[in-house]
Design a protein around this motif. Structure first.
Motif, short mmCIF file in Angstrom:
data_model
loop_
_atom_site.label_atom_id
_atom_site.label_comp_id
_atom_site.label_asym_id
_atom_site.label_seq_id
_atom_site.Cartn_x
_atom_site.Cartn_y
_atom_site.Cartn_z
N GLN A 71 60.13 54.61 -9.47
CA GLN A 71 60.70 53.51 -10.12
C GLN A 71 59.65 52.51 -10.04
OE1 GLN A 71 62.93 54.11 -12.21
NE2 GLN A 71 64.83 53.13 -11.28
N PRO A 72 60.01 51.40 -10.96
CA PRO A 72 58.74 50.41 -10.83
C PRO A 72 59.05 49.17 -9.66
CG PRO A 72 60.43 49.71 -12.54
CD PRO A 72 60.53 51.46 -12.29
N ASP A 73 57.96 48.72 -9.11
CA ASP A 73 58.39 47.69 -8.04
C ASP A 73 58.67 46.40 -8.92
OD1 ASP A 73 57.27 46.28 -5.32
OD2 ASP A 73 56.93 44.91 -7.08
N GLU A 74 59.73 45.89 -8.52
CA GLU A 74 60.63 44.90 -9.16
C GLU A 74 59.66 43.77 -9.53
OE1 GLU A 74 64.89 42.47 -9.49
OE2 GLU A 74 64.27 43.78 -8.04
N ASP A 75 58.84 43.26 -8.81
CA ASP A 75 58.04 42.21 -8.71
C ASP A 75 57.09 42.41 -9.65
OD1 ASP A 75 59.83 40.51 -6.90
OD2 ASP A 75 58.52 40.91 -5.38
N ALA A 76 56.35 43.41 -9.49
CA ALA A 76 55.28 43.89 -10.10
C ALA A 76 55.64 44.08 -11.92
CB ALA A 76 54.55 45.23 -9.70
N LEU A 77 56.93 44.53 -12.02
CA LEU A 77 57.31 44.60 -13.33
C LEU A 77 57.42 43.15 -13.96
CD1 LEU A 77 58.86 46.01 -15.84
CD2 LEU A 77 60.96 45.88 -14.35
N ASN A 78 58.16 42.39 -13.34
CA ASN A 78 58.56 41.07 -13.72
C ASN A 78 57.12 40.25 -13.97
OD1 ASN A 78 61.20 41.25 -13.85
ND2 ASN A 78 61.48 40.61 -11.74
N ALA A 79 56.21 40.46 -13.08
CA ALA A 79 54.91 39.90 -13.38
C ALA A 79 54.12 40.39 -14.77
CB ALA A 79 54.10 40.02 -12.20
N TYR A 80 54.30 41.64 -14.78
CA TYR A 80 53.74 42.34 -15.88
C TYR A 80 54.20 41.82 -17.22
CZ TYR A 80 52.36 46.01 -19.06
OH TYR A 80 51.70 46.80 -20.29
N ILE A 81 55.52 41.96 -17.30
CA ILE A 81 56.05 41.65 -18.64
C ILE A 81 56.10 40.06 -19.00
CG2 ILE A 81 57.76 43.80 -18.50
CD1 ILE A 81 60.18 41.84 -17.67
N ASN A 82 56.22 39.24 -17.89
CA ASN A 82 55.95 37.98 -17.95
C ASN A 82 54.34 37.51 -18.60
OD1 ASN A 82 58.40 36.97 -17.41
ND2 ASN A 82 57.74 36.87 -15.01
N LYS A 83 53.60 38.40 -18.10
CA LYS A 83 52.14 38.22 -18.62
C LYS A 83 52.04 38.57 -20.02
CE LYS A 83 48.86 41.20 -17.20
NZ LYS A 83 48.55 41.67 -18.59
N GLU A 84 52.72 39.74 -20.42
CA GLU A 84 52.76 40.21 -21.73
C GLU A 84 53.91 39.51 -22.55
OE1 GLU A 84 50.44 42.13 -22.67
OE2 GLU A 84 49.59 42.68 -21.05
N MET A 85 54.24 38.51 -22.21
CA MET A 85 55.54 37.89 -23.01
C MET A 85 56.33 38.92 -23.61
SD MET A 85 53.38 34.54 -24.54
CE MET A 85 52.23 35.68 -25.36
N SER A 86 56.99 39.91 -22.82
CA SER A 86 57.88 40.81 -23.22
C SER A 86 59.14 40.63 -22.65
CB SER A 86 57.32 42.17 -22.99
OG SER A 86 57.83 43.16 -23.64
N ALA A 87 59.96 41.12 -23.21
CA ALA A 87 61.54 41.20 -22.27
C ALA A 87 62.58 42.42 -22.84
CB ALA A 87 62.28 39.88 -23.06
N PRO A 88 61.98 43.50 -22.15
CA PRO A 88 62.71 44.96 -22.51
C PRO A 88 64.27 44.54 -21.72
CG PRO A 88 61.00 44.95 -20.83
CD PRO A 88 60.95 43.62 -21.43
N THR A 89 65.06 45.03 -22.47
CA THR A 89 66.49 45.15 -21.89
C THR A 89 66.57 45.61 -20.74
OG1 THR A 89 67.08 45.33 -24.28
CG2 THR A 89 68.89 45.45 -22.48
N TYR A 90 66.04 46.96 -20.56
CA TYR A 90 66.14 47.67 -19.28
C TYR A 90 64.68 48.38 -19.03
CZ TYR A 90 70.86 47.99 -21.17
OH TYR A 90 72.12 47.84 -21.56
N ALA A 91 64.62 48.87 -17.75
CA ALA A 91 63.35 49.40 -17.33
C ALA A 91 63.68 50.74 -16.33
CB ALA A 91 62.80 48.71 -16.59
N ILE A 92 62.81 51.72 -16.56
CA ILE A 92 62.95 52.77 -15.43
C ILE A 92 61.61 53.37 -15.48
CG2 ILE A 92 63.40 54.47 -17.55
CD1 ILE A 92 65.38 55.96 -15.63
N GLY A 93 61.25 54.14 -14.08
CA GLY A 93 60.03 54.74 -14.10
C GLY A 93 59.66 55.79 -15.02
N TYR A 94 60.52 56.78 -15.31
CA TYR A 94 60.31 57.74 -16.25
C TYR A 94 61.68 58.18 -16.63
CZ TYR A 94 56.05 58.35 -13.67
OH TYR A 94 54.76 58.11 -12.96
N LEU A 95 61.56 58.81 -17.99
CA LEU A 95 62.71 58.92 -18.76
C LEU A 95 63.37 60.08 -18.07
CD1 LEU A 95 64.74 58.48 -21.15
CD2 LEU A 95 63.17 59.80 -22.56
N ARG A 96 64.89 60.06 -17.80
CA ARG A 96 65.58 61.07 -16.85
C ARG A 96 66.91 60.90 -17.01
NH1 ARG A 96 62.69 58.39 -12.93
NH2 ARG A 96 64.10 56.69 -11.81
#
Length: 290
Positions: free
Chosen positions: A265-290
């Protein structure tokens, strides 16, 4: 705020249809991802519809053959919408002329097969750059080569005022552990040099129009708020979903696995930093589709 979920089943009951990216989500360019396949099979068994929405520059039939080769079973999906089909439709309507300079691998010659869905299609002829009225790019001739090798050709093309039809807006993909350039990288270079590039795959509207038509052909239309887009590209899959105002599930273990520090699964802080940098706002996140 993006919600990290453990499985697709956690949220899938809210949606009647999925628009699912392929490369990095369902297969890795070499083989199918078993957990992803199982998740889609389970979703379909519950009555949901799955449209595979891919930036592959090939026709739908070519992608279907590739899925068989990778081991993705037919019961994991309902239909396919490809960037290639969307771009081919535009090409046969004449958006970049009739005399075409082609950039791509030999295996992508299927892009030029006649398309019977277009009324009065133009006759396409592949010619040298000197004779061309436009450019069709399905990807680099060598996906691992230095893109700057195309600068001399692009300089001439820009001087001639040629438009470049990009059949795959992806910048890169991972084939197993190897990263490769896609057509989007060349289109980006051409635009940076002052040329004009036309896009038909994610995140641009034409491929979503095609996906909705594929979905409607399966039965009753599905409202946008009952569609979930799934993908590993924030600049393609997630940006496209945001532009279409549909919910999205970001697969962080694909192209952004390092940036999101994804193991399972993604690290929550790293995920938030990444999507903020990319100015993105996915509704949900998951490490791998399962």
């Amino acid at each position: 705020m993006t919600r990290i979920v453990p499985t697709l089943a956690e949220i899938s009951h809210q949606y009647d249809a999925l628009f699912v990216d392929l490369w990095g989500c369902v297969h890795d360019g070499i083989k199918a991802m078993p957990d992803a396949v199982a998740a889609l099979q389970t979703y379909r068994q519950s009555g949901g519809k799955v449209i595979l929405v891919t930036n592959a520059p090939r026709p739908r039939a070519g992608v279907q053959k590739q899925l068989v080769h990778f081991g993705v079973p037919d019961d994991a999906w309902d239909d396919i919408a490809t960037s290639g089909d969307s771009a081919r439709s535009a090409m046969f309507r004449g958006v970049v002329g009739e005399k075409i300079y082609f950039i791509g691998e030999g295996r992508d010659q299927s892009f030029f097969k006649p398309l019977n869905l277009i009324e009065n299609p133009v006759t396409i002829e592949q010619v040298s750059l000197d004779e061309a009225e436009g450019i069709v790019c399905t990807g680099p001739v060598d996906p691992k080569a230095d893109l700057d090798e195309m600068r001399p050709q692009f300089l001439l093309a820009k001087q001639k005022g040629l438009k470049l039809l990009c059949a795959n807006p992806d910048i890169v993909v991972d084939r197993g552990e190897e990263r490769e350039w896609c057509a989007g990288a060349l289109a980006q270079l051409y635009t940076e040099m002052g040329g004009e590039s036309l896009y038909f795959g994610k995140p641009h509207p034409p491929i979503y129009d095609l996906a909705r038509r594929r979905l409607a052909a399966l039965g009753k239309p599905v409202a946008d708020d009952r569609i979930l887009a799934i993908g590993d590209g924030v600049l393609t899959d997630i940006a496209g979903a945001m532009g279409e105002d549909i919910d999205s599930l970001f697969i962080t273990g694909g192209l952004a696995r390092e940036e999101t520090k994804t193991v399972t699964q993604p690290d929550e802080d790293a995920l938030n930093a990444y999507i903020n940098k990319e100015m993105s706002a996915p509704t949900y996140a998951i490490g791998y589709l399962r």
